[in-house]
Scaffold this motif. Sequence first.
Motif, PDB file in Angstrom:
ATOM      1  N   ARG A 171       0.836  -1.194   0.000  1.00 59.52           N
ATOM      2  CA  ARG A 171       0.000   0.000   0.000  1.00 59.52           C
ATOM      3  C   ARG A 171       0.875   1.251   0.000  1.00 59.52           C
ATOM      4  N   THR A 172       1.394   1.584  -1.156  1.00 62.66           N
ATOM      5  CA  THR A 172       2.124   2.828  -1.337  1.00 62.66           C
ATOM      6  C   THR A 172       1.367   3.710  -2.310  1.00 62.66           C
ATOM      7  N   TYR A 173       1.696   5.007  -2.290  1.00 66.10           N
ATOM      8  CA  TYR A 173       1.024   5.942  -3.186  1.00 66.10           C
ATOM      9  C   TYR A 173       1.272   5.565  -4.644  1.00 66.10           C
ATOM     10  N   ALA A 174       2.503   5.182  -4.967  1.00 63.21           N
ATOM     11  CA  ALA A 174       2.822   4.823  -6.352  1.00 63.21           C
ATOM     12  C   ALA A 174       2.060   3.590  -6.796  1.00 63.21           C
ATOM     13  N   ASN A 175       1.973   2.592  -5.950  1.00 64.03           N
ATOM     14  CA  ASN A 175       1.225   1.385  -6.307  1.00 64.03           C
ATOM     15  C   ASN A 175      -0.264   1.686  -6.430  1.00 64.03           C
ATOM     16  N   GLY A 235      -2.839   8.129   4.143  1.00 66.39           N
ATOM     17  CA  GLY A 235      -2.487   8.310   2.756  1.00 66.39           C
ATOM     18  C   GLY A 235      -2.307   9.773   2.427  1.00 66.39           C
ATOM     19  N   VAL A 236      -2.137  10.075   1.162  1.00 64.36           N
ATOM     20  CA  VAL A 236      -1.914  11.445   0.709  1.00 64.36           C
ATOM     21  C   VAL A 236      -3.261  12.081   0.420  1.00 64.36           C
ATOM     22  N   GLU A 275      -1.561   8.371   9.473  1.00 57.55           N
ATOM     23  CA  GLU A 275      -1.389   7.033  10.017  1.00 57.55           C
ATOM     24  C   GLU A 275      -0.744   6.051   9.047  1.00 57.55           C
ATOM     25  N   TRP A 276       0.241   5.310   9.569  1.00 62.56           N
ATOM     26  CA  TRP A 276       0.798   4.079   9.019  1.00 62.56           C
ATOM     27  C   TRP A 276       1.678   4.248   7.794  1.00 62.56           C
ATOM     28  N   VAL A 277       1.284   5.092   6.830  1.00 71.09           N
ATOM     29  CA  VAL A 277       1.982   5.147   5.542  1.00 71.09           C
ATOM     30  C   VAL A 277       2.439   6.581   5.275  1.00 71.09           C
ATOM     31  N   PRO A 278       3.401   6.769   4.377  1.00 70.84           N
ATOM     32  CA  PRO A 278       3.831   8.127   4.035  1.00 70.84           C
ATOM     33  C   PRO A 278       2.678   8.993   3.540  1.00 70.84           C
ATOM     34  N   VAL A 279       2.725  10.265   3.921  1.00 71.93           N
ATOM     35  CA  VAL A 279       1.661  11.204   3.538  1.00 71.93           C
ATOM     36  C   VAL A 279       2.274  12.401   2.812  1.00 71.93           C
TER      37      VAL A 279
END
Length: 722
Positions: A486-490, A581-582, A605-609
């Motif tokens: 679960r990344t922004y790019a994916n 998320g972003v 939360e949890w992932v890069p924003v």
Amino acid sequence: MEIYVSPEGGTEADGSEARPFGLISEAVEASRQLRGKGYEEPITIYLREGRHPVSETLVLGMKDGNPSQARQVTLGGYGAGVVAEPAYLTFAAFPGEKPVVSGGRPVEGWRLMRKAPAELPDKARGKVWVADMPEDMERFYTLYDAKGRLKRARDEGFAYTKQGDKRTLHFPKGALKDWDNIEDVEIQARPGRAWTINMLPLATVDEANGVATTGASATYGMGPLPGYLHKDDESVVWVENVLEALDEPGEWVVNSKTRKIYLWPSDPAPDGSPRGILAPVTTELIRVEGEIDYEGPTDKPVRGIAFEGLTFSHADRWAWKSDEGRVGWGLQHDWDMFDRPTALLRFRGAEECIVTGCRFVNSGGSGLRMDLHAQRNRVADSEFAHLGEAGILLAGYGPGTKDANRHNDVVNNYIHHFSEITWHSPGIWAWQSGHNKIVHNELHHSGYSAVLITCRINPYRVGSLDGEGARTVRSNEIEPGSSGERTYANWQNREKYYHARHNLLEYNRISDTVQLLSDGNGIYVSGAGTGNIVRYNYLHDSLSHTLPAPIRCDDDQHDTLIFGNVIYNNYGRAAGIASKGVNDIINNFIVAPAAVPTWGYLSFEWVPVTGSKVRNNIIVSHPDGGRPQFARPRDMKNPSPNSPTLEETINDANLYFNPADPRWVEDYLEMMRANGDEEASLFGDPLFVDPESGDFSFKEGSPALELGIEPLDANKMGRIKL
């Protein structure tokens, strides 16, 4: 052309006002005959006062809708646009009257049960009446009287004794029995998670060893819930439809083996007997259905059917009887089922259909569904209340290239007291449905969340087709190219398969959420597409201690705009607004929170924003303070390199105030300014004009004016009075 239907219609009927038909189906057949003779003008079927029984689902198809080619319309970003043509076929209430389309069949022949069985509680003896199941009826799961849906007998519940699996549970001594009609007995179980509840049929009970199996799989393994959600001895499983639990007026039990119905009436006739009792014969009353080419790229929808001023009631709940057709077909966390007959009114392959001024009340399932292909339909000025499941569901095709559920209106509806049986059911849900206009609705008293915009299924998932929603994925349409991470790019790579995008959710009023379950939200966006706008909504007075955040962007969610929302007097155990998320959080007001959030009033939360815009927000904290903003790693003890940081956000021009502590944000602002953020942000009283009355504009001298913050008026949020 006008055709009339009345419950008093006679055998010599011709559909005229003087000699109306007795059944809706007769009027539909008359309209079809007119069409067959070449009549092409609009037809209205008027329903007169009274209950109009539907003995089986009335299916309206291509021969009932407008046969002319659909106009080529350039649509704006959101909603159905203007439908210029009049409806081709309209079902309407006769002016001044309130007809009810009902799926109930009368239950008659009640007699007082003189010799009560041993399992009946003492307090119920001499008060329970019994009747035979109506002929030709199978097992049913809800029952009604003139006042609404009756409560099926239900015990006080129990907690699991240890962890089981999806078909096995462990129970304390005496909690379950090996009933003679065990196929009629259901358990309502929270299967080890905060966000789901299942109604499951019992299959076997081993009383000696305290082990039972169910006839259908739970969403998760049935075992204890985390301690932060409830105490160990609190009930998480309840038994329904057994005589042992029939101990209050209005409760009932059905035994399909002996074909008997037992009822302690709550609205008795003068002689004490039940009156006006109805048993449901179907789970959906009317289905508007086009020609669905499920595997192909294009469907042929029905067009131009309208419903005006009608009440829909007395349908059954679509029960989980086995895993066949259920497992793998659940929408997120099995909160609903894909393409199933769970609602009073259902559009399945429909365009330019209208529902206005209708009521969807007192039923076991949901109010209205738009399944698969649904475009340019409008649901407006209607009420959805006392439903066992959801209010309105828009559910397109699963992840893939077929984007067919979009550009619909859900406007100015009153949705309350839903999710009364399956507690996780939402008021409004756009699942794989986009470009919808969801505005000026009022929602309150939900078992869980009020509004959902989601897909939450990774189209690149691997493994069993029995996973949540796995069978909805259109695998043959998915191109290789993304991992499950679960990344922004994916997410950007797989977003083309997420069709819950560009929804406009604005000017809605939401209160009293998460009344029965845990971990729900007022507005929840997760695993959806790009461009969803959550704007100018008023979320207030949700005071459940298990409400984590009034607004939440959860797993695999990016490119959402959260703008101009008022969050007033809510509990918010974890956050005021949570973003995983972003996503951009701009000009929102979090005021008078009922608790200090665990993480922060704004929680990332949890992932890069990286790149999230956070500006022009007002946070008036709880007197005890708390974190203004916080970046929360998934594992607090061992944060990963991909954990979020506040430095990743574009953060400025926010206004903070604590009525009890003038130094509340000093340390926070010093930390942020060291990284070049929050340089214009201020601490100060926003000087709202009258927040208790919903007026969040500013008095003269407010520091919010200096920061360019837009004032908000919650009185403009919610239903518009007609």
